[in-house]
Design an enzyme around this catalytic site. Structure first.
Site, PDB file in Angstrom:
ATOM      1  N   HIS A 149       0.849  -1.201   0.000  1.00  0.00           N
ATOM      2  CA  HIS A 149       0.000   0.000   0.000  1.00  0.00           C
ATOM      3  C   HIS A 149       0.884   1.251   0.000  1.00  0.00           C
ATOM      4  O   HIS A 149       0.855   2.063   0.918  1.00  0.00           O
ATOM      5  CB  HIS A 149      -0.912   0.004   1.234  1.00  0.00           C
ATOM      6  CG  HIS A 149      -2.369   0.013   0.908  1.00  0.00           C
ATOM      7  ND1 HIS A 149      -2.958  -0.929   0.125  1.00  0.00           N
ATOM      8  CD2 HIS A 149      -3.366   0.889   1.258  1.00  0.00           C
ATOM      9  CE1 HIS A 149      -4.258  -0.662   0.003  1.00  0.00           C
ATOM     10  NE2 HIS A 149      -4.526   0.444   0.667  1.00  0.00           N
ATOM     11  N   TYR A 180     -13.101 -10.970  -4.162  1.00  0.00           N
ATOM     12  CA  TYR A 180     -11.850 -10.247  -4.432  1.00  0.00           C
ATOM     13  C   TYR A 180     -11.127  -9.922  -3.128  1.00  0.00           C
ATOM     14  O   TYR A 180      -9.939 -10.240  -2.958  1.00  0.00           O
ATOM     15  CB  TYR A 180     -12.193  -8.972  -5.205  1.00  0.00           C
ATOM     16  CG  TYR A 180     -11.110  -7.919  -5.287  1.00  0.00           C
ATOM     17  CD1 TYR A 180      -9.948  -8.118  -6.017  1.00  0.00           C
ATOM     18  CD2 TYR A 180     -11.277  -6.687  -4.650  1.00  0.00           C
ATOM     19  CE1 TYR A 180      -8.972  -7.127  -6.117  1.00  0.00           C
ATOM     20  CE2 TYR A 180     -10.312  -5.697  -4.740  1.00  0.00           C
ATOM     21  CZ  TYR A 180      -9.173  -5.914  -5.472  1.00  0.00           C
ATOM     22  OH  TYR A 180      -8.209  -4.932  -5.560  1.00  0.00           O
TER      23      TYR A 180
END
Length: 351
Positions: A197, A239
């Site tokens: 991230h 997902y």
């Protein structure tokens, strides 16, 4: 970055073979006229922009995305954060489509795409194209918007530059040396990128832009004509489940890649299946146009050149009177060849 140890059953091997078979047949499959291929790509782009931004919480429908991109990109007039995110994603995708051959995976190109992605977001001006300076763990919120739990702990700001350098170096080396199948390498890259991230915001959207970049560079030239983002949006719960399952094991001795890579490959299969079905429908439609009135063909040609047209604009282009145009447009709308927007005097048409 630890070298991933990947071992899969025959089902995943079969998926890869099926996707690669479609990749190899693409040049022979795209026998539609350039205008129809262009229209197909436009629809896929709108679906991708809408779906990818909605995955991250935006609310604009595909119709609203289409309207925004057709009227606002030129004047840069974006009223809401949703509109800013849509405009940025569209520009990042355009950049990838046009320049992917020259955009080798580098940290500089990743930062460039992040800048483009957040170009219109006033709130993100200070950190566009820069790695994060604050923690951005993935957290859960209650119904009142209060943080209640850390779902996944991402890489610290201090470690982010080192881990990004290692990830990019591994990905490039693996692709260059063909150490693994490129689809497996791309899947590993995406999951690891999202575990790091690296940016303060926009990581999810950027991961999907980078997926498109890597697929195009790996020779999957059909990608711009079918929306992978739409497939992911339709399977959003799975997902996140697949992603978290893998990400929570990345620091262990034996990371669990199977669920995530299986999900990724199934999404690619649905993407190519959807495109194959659309190509079949387009061929049938193209063949049937031979029986259309000349005015209807003129209308379709005009709409292939112009994204949106009113009857008042179509009249001088076609040389037909408005009443006849209305009849032909009603027929084209009923047949699903043309879409009508708005009402009364505000009515306009698109493919």
């Amino acid at each position: 970055m630890r070298e991933p140890r990947l071992a899969f059953g025959p089902d995943l091997v079969k998926l890869i073979a099926e996707i690669d078979e479609f990749k190899g047949r693409w040049e022979a499959l795209k026998t539609l006229s350039p205008d129809r291929l262009s229209a197909l790509r436009k629809v896929a782009t709108i679906e991708s922009v809408g779906a990818s931004t909605r995955i991250e919480g935006a609310k604009l429908s595909d119709a609203e995305v289409e309207d925004l991109l057709s009227r606002a990109i030129s004047v840069k007039a974006f009223k809401t954060r949703d509109e800013q995110e849509v405009a940025g994603y569209a520009e990042a995708m355009d950049l990838v489509f046009e320049a992917h051959a020259d955009m080798r995976l580098t940290e500089n190109h990743i930062r460039q795409l992040h800048k483009t992605l957040l170009r219109h977001s006033d709130r993100d001006e200070r950190h566009r194209g820069s790695y994060k300076s604050l923690s951005n763990n993935v957290v859960a919120f209650d119904v009142e918007g209060q943080e209640i739990d850390v779902v996944f702990e991402t890489t610290s700001p201090f470690d982010t530059p080192r881990e990004m350098e290692a990830l990019v170096a591994w990905t490039r080396k693996a692709l260059d040396e063909e150490a693994l199948h490129p689809l497996l390498i791309i899947a590993v890259f995406v999951a690891t990128f999202l575990a790091i991230h690296p940016f303060q915001d926009g990581n999810g959207r950027l991961s999907r832009v980078l997926t498109t970049l890597l697929l195009l560079r790996a020779g999957y030239a059909y990608v711009p004509y079918a929306s992978l983002e739409r497939v992911i949006e339709e399977n959003k719960e799975l997902y996140y489940k697949a992603l978290r399952r893998t990400q929570t094991t990345l620091k262990s001795e034996t990371p669990d890649w199977e669920l995530w890579i299986g999900f990724f490959l199934h999404c690619l299969k649905r993407q190519k299946d959807g495109l194959s079905a659309r190509l079949d429908r387009e061929r049938i439609s193209q063949d049937s146009e031979a029986d259309l009135p000349e005015l209807s063909l003129q209308v379709l040609k005009a709409l292939q050149t112009n994204e949106r047209l009113t009857i008042a604009q179509l009249a001088p282009i076609t040389g037909a009177n408005r009443n006849t145009l209305k009849v032909r447009l009603r027929e084209l709308v009923a047949e699903g060849r043309v879409r009508q927007h708005g009402k009364a005097r505000a009515t306009w048409y698109s493919l």
